[in-house]
Design an enzyme around this catalytic site. Structure first.
Site, short mmCIF file in Angstrom:
data_model
loop_
_atom_site.label_atom_id
_atom_site.label_comp_id
_atom_site.label_asym_id
_atom_site.label_seq_id
_atom_site.Cartn_x
_atom_site.Cartn_y
_atom_site.Cartn_z
N ALA A 155 2.22 -1.74 4.60
CA ALA A 155 1.88 -0.35 4.12
C ALA A 155 3.20 0.43 4.24
O ALA A 155 4.04 0.41 5.10
CB ALA A 155 0.90 0.18 5.19
N CYS A 156 3.39 1.13 3.27
CA CYS A 156 4.73 2.10 3.32
C CYS A 156 4.89 2.88 4.27
O CYS A 156 3.91 3.67 5.01
CB CYS A 156 4.84 2.98 1.81
SG CYS A 156 6.13 4.13 2.00
N ILE A 157 6.07 2.71 5.11
CA ILE A 157 6.32 3.44 6.45
C ILE A 157 6.14 5.01 6.18
O ILE A 157 5.47 5.76 6.97
CB ILE A 157 7.40 2.90 7.10
CG1 ILE A 157 7.39 3.61 8.44
CG2 ILE A 157 8.62 3.53 6.20
CD1 ILE A 157 8.37 3.02 9.57
N PHE B 64 0.84 -1.14 -0.05
CA PHE B 64 0.00 -0.11 0.05
C PHE B 64 0.75 1.27 0.21
O PHE B 64 1.89 1.42 0.92
CB PHE B 64 -1.00 0.16 1.19
CG PHE B 64 -2.04 -1.15 1.24
CD1 PHE B 64 -2.94 -0.98 0.28
CD2 PHE B 64 -1.84 -2.09 2.18
CE1 PHE B 64 -3.95 -2.07 0.31
CE2 PHE B 64 -2.93 -3.04 2.05
CZ PHE B 64 -4.10 -2.96 1.24
N SER C 104 2.70 6.09 5.42
CA SER C 104 1.86 5.84 6.52
C SER C 104 2.06 7.15 7.83
O SER C 104 1.27 7.60 8.08
CB SER C 104 2.27 4.48 7.28
OG SER C 104 1.98 3.62 6.46
#
Lengths: 134, 118, 97
Positions: B77-79, B39, B82
């Site tokens: 999910a991409c940090i 994501f 996020s």
């Protein structure tokens, strides 16, 4: 294998180096897509992938110089494009029709780009391991 | 065949999460492997665990948990994306994790096909 | 190459743009709002016909049914999610956001 520039592609046999093309079609600032897309390009460049960036449609506006974002309170990222060269991302192409439709000329862009016909870009697209759109 | 899936839009606002889910289910039923679901952009909101969608509609979050937990699919999910959007460890749905763009790079290299939904 | 288009032709030029980059043998798949381009009798049908003279055009039937698209322009091939998966297995994919 010939990569279209006359150079023999020495990376072809390396399983961990793939040809990956970024298709950049979003104008800057209206959405974050172009900026976060550029962040992905830099990460993949750090992983030493064989990258190509293609700018189509409103994506071209992300490359236009003299973007002044102070008055909208958004951090501009045109300067970040300047580091692509340091990361050896050198295959940066602009679609000619998109450029002409928008009244742009190569001198309008902040970095060195190569203007290409859709047919040329499509042929390079066919030769990729993966295409990533932003 | 090995598929990697990237989702760029948040849940409900766009159909991308639904199309990606339906695609992944069909791919699994046809015997394909899903290397990872990644994501990015507003797509990271798909893993937030604070949503309470109305009960008479599909629960997009529960569907990801089902894929992550029951089917063992790696869902990331991409940090960086996020952090921008207030999605953080401790507040994410079961069966998913937060990690870096290296995970997107890795799955792109490993998979036969990368497909983006956005 | 498989080019997926998820935007309506009535609000975006995505389909036209994608078609410019579709080589011989490439196929176009209309999904989500992109399926609105597949309705017969719309003002975009001639442009769609022109694209279909060069490239196969598919449309995701569940999205068409969900939108009540009804009559489909002649030549458009319908697929379900299984067919979508098959197209991706056959071609590298470029998503036109």
């Amino acid at each position: 294998m010939n990569d279209g520039t006359g150079n023999v592609d020495e990376t072809e046999n390396d399983q961990n180096v793939k040809k990956i093309m970024f298709v950049m079609r979003s104008a800057p600032h209206g959405t974050i897509y172009s900026y976060e897309g550029l962040e992905t390009v830099l990460i993949m460049a750090a992983f030493e992938q064989d990258l190509t960036m293609v700018f189509i449609g409103d994506g071209l506006f992300a490359l236009v110089k003299d973007q002044m974002t102070d008055d909208i309170g958004i951090k501009g990222f045109i300067k970040t494009y300047g580091v692509l060269d340091d990361y050896e991302v050198e295959k940066i192409y602009v679609d000619r029709i998109s450029m002409e439709e928008r009244g742009l000329v190569p001198e309008d862009f902040a970095i060195d780009i190569e203007v290409k016909e859709a047919e040329e870009i499509a042929a390079i697209m066919e030769n990729q391991h993966a295409i990533i759109p932003y | 065949m090995k598929f990697a899936v990237q989702v760029l839009r948040g849940p409900y606002n766009n159909q991308a999460s639904d199309t990606a889910y339906n695609f992944v289910k069909a791919a699994l039923s046809k015997g394909h492997e899903i290397v990872r679901i990644f994501f990015y952009h507003d797509g990271v909101i798909n893993v937030n665990n604070l949503a309470e969608p109305p009960q008479d509609d599909r629960n997009i979050f529960a569907r990801w948990t089902e894929l992550g937990k029951d089917h063992g699919i790696d869902i990331v999910a991409c940090i960086a994306a996020s952090k921008r959007r207030g999605v953080k460890e401790g507040h994410i749905i079961e069966g998913t994790r937060i990690s870096g763009l290296g995970q997107l790079t890795e799955m792109t290299i490993e998979a036969d096909r990368l497909i983006t939904f956005g | 190459m498989l080019h997926t288009v998820n935007k309506s032709p009535f609000t975006h030029n995505t389909l036209t743009e994608a078609a410019r980059f579709a080589t011989k043998g490439s196929v176009i798949l209309l999904i989500e709002d992109g399926t609105l381009a597949a309705r017969s009798g719309s003002k975009h049908e001639p442009a769609l016909k022109e694209i279909m003279s060069r490239n196969d055009v598919y449309a995701l039937e569940p999205d068409m049914k969900a939108r009540g698209v009804g009559s489909v322009a002649e030549g458009v091939k319908l697929v379900d999610y299984d067919g979508f998966v098959d197209l991706v297995a056959q071609h590298k994919t470029n998503t036109w956001l």
